[in-house]
Design a protein around this motif. Sequence first.
Motif, short mmCIF file in Angstrom:
data_model
loop_
_atom_site.label_atom_id
_atom_site.label_comp_id
_atom_site.label_asym_id
_atom_site.label_seq_id
_atom_site.Cartn_x
_atom_site.Cartn_y
_atom_site.Cartn_z
N UNK A 120 0.85 -1.19 0.00
CA UNK A 120 0.00 0.00 0.00
C UNK A 120 0.88 1.24 0.00
N UNK A 121 0.40 2.30 -0.63
CA UNK A 121 1.15 3.56 -0.72
C UNK A 121 0.38 4.65 0.00
N UNK A 122 1.08 5.39 0.85
CA UNK A 122 0.49 6.53 1.54
C UNK A 122 1.35 7.75 1.28
N UNK A 123 0.72 8.87 0.95
CA UNK A 123 1.42 10.14 0.80
C UNK A 123 0.71 11.17 1.67
N UNK A 124 1.44 11.73 2.64
CA UNK A 124 0.84 12.62 3.64
C UNK A 124 -0.35 11.94 4.30
N UNK A 125 -0.22 10.63 4.54
CA UNK A 125 -1.24 9.79 5.17
C UNK A 125 -2.46 9.54 4.29
N UNK A 126 -2.45 10.03 3.05
CA UNK A 126 -3.54 9.75 2.11
C UNK A 126 -3.21 8.46 1.37
N UNK A 127 -4.10 7.45 1.43
CA UNK A 127 -3.81 6.20 0.74
C UNK A 127 -4.05 6.31 -0.76
N UNK A 173 -5.62 12.24 -6.87
CA UNK A 173 -6.31 11.77 -5.67
C UNK A 173 -5.43 11.85 -4.42
N UNK A 174 -4.11 11.99 -4.60
CA UNK A 174 -3.20 12.06 -3.46
C UNK A 174 -3.21 13.43 -2.80
N UNK A 175 -3.85 14.42 -3.45
CA UNK A 175 -3.93 15.78 -2.88
C UNK A 175 -2.55 16.30 -2.48
#
Length: 364
Positions: free
Chosen positions: A107-114, A145-147
Amino acid sequence: MSAPDGVKQCKMNRKILTLSQTSVGLLSGGIVLVLLFTSIEQQPEQAKLEAEYDGSCEENITEALANGANDVIVVKKSDGQLLSTGWFAQIGKFNSLFQSREGREISIFVNSVPARVRMTVCGSGTFQFKSGPGPNSMSSETLKELNLQPGLNEGRYVCPELDEVLYFSVFLYDEDQKLVVTDIDGTITESDVRGQVLPKLGITAQHKKVVELFDKVDKNGYKIVYLTARSMAQDEDTKEYIFKMLQNINGYSLPPGPVLFSPITFLSGLIAEVVTKTPDIQKTKIMNEIWYMFKSQNNTNIEDTIVAGYGNKATDTKAYVNSGIPLEAVYIVNPEGELKNEGTGDVTSYEEQVQNIETLYPIL
């Protein structure tokens, strides 16, 4: 960023491996490595990738020995579309001695956004997407979608089945952002060997005034990209050196920026660096990937985006020139700190460039 509870970092294994990697690099004269190489091709067009990519793993990749991840550059185009460099990471054999890596979900998270898309671990330990435009590519819709926030975004790859978390950074730039690209070993450090060995002893071993130069270049509006032939397996030690040891040196610090490692395993990278002496091939590929994101109908000259490239070897010059950067924008430094412009032949130094910062890199 601290790791979640229950997640082991296996830092001791990585430290031991990194030290062994350094030793292997230094003993190249007595080592014979026989491995299969795959040819490095130019990045295909996204439409072609969408037509051909079926999610299956490549089978001819040398096995990854330690964990590591590359940073990612994302560029926002004038029409609102987002493009990114490849999403490369790996779980090493030393980090999964008693469990199989193959087929594990990431799974990938960027700034806690999955991220909506997931990756899988291949038999070699490298990651690739289960579906999408390519094995290491995200679509514009998924990137949106990663904002993402302008500049630095904190990312992590998470593999719950193996209790592994790999940290990396994502940098969002506008398409008119100007970049300065620099090698690390022998370019920021005084030599390749010193750059690999002395930081482990707590010695910074950087060229005089190089930190001040890049600090001031960044403050004038240019973003620094750190491009290295080092393997992703050395990501922790490399970032520790750049972003912790080379901070507040006489009031100046190396600025944050993407660190782009060779997205191949350590052994493949070692052969390219030591045996075949072709690290420029992978660097050229990465440079072309960066330029592909920034170029547009209104921006057709790479030197308008990548305004300078710094290195310490002929292979660095070759990589920059093969990417389209003019020789006049390439600077090669020797162990004595003499900085040669490959186009004009003029020899200066980092210190002289600091003194002429407003001429070389006027405020944007």
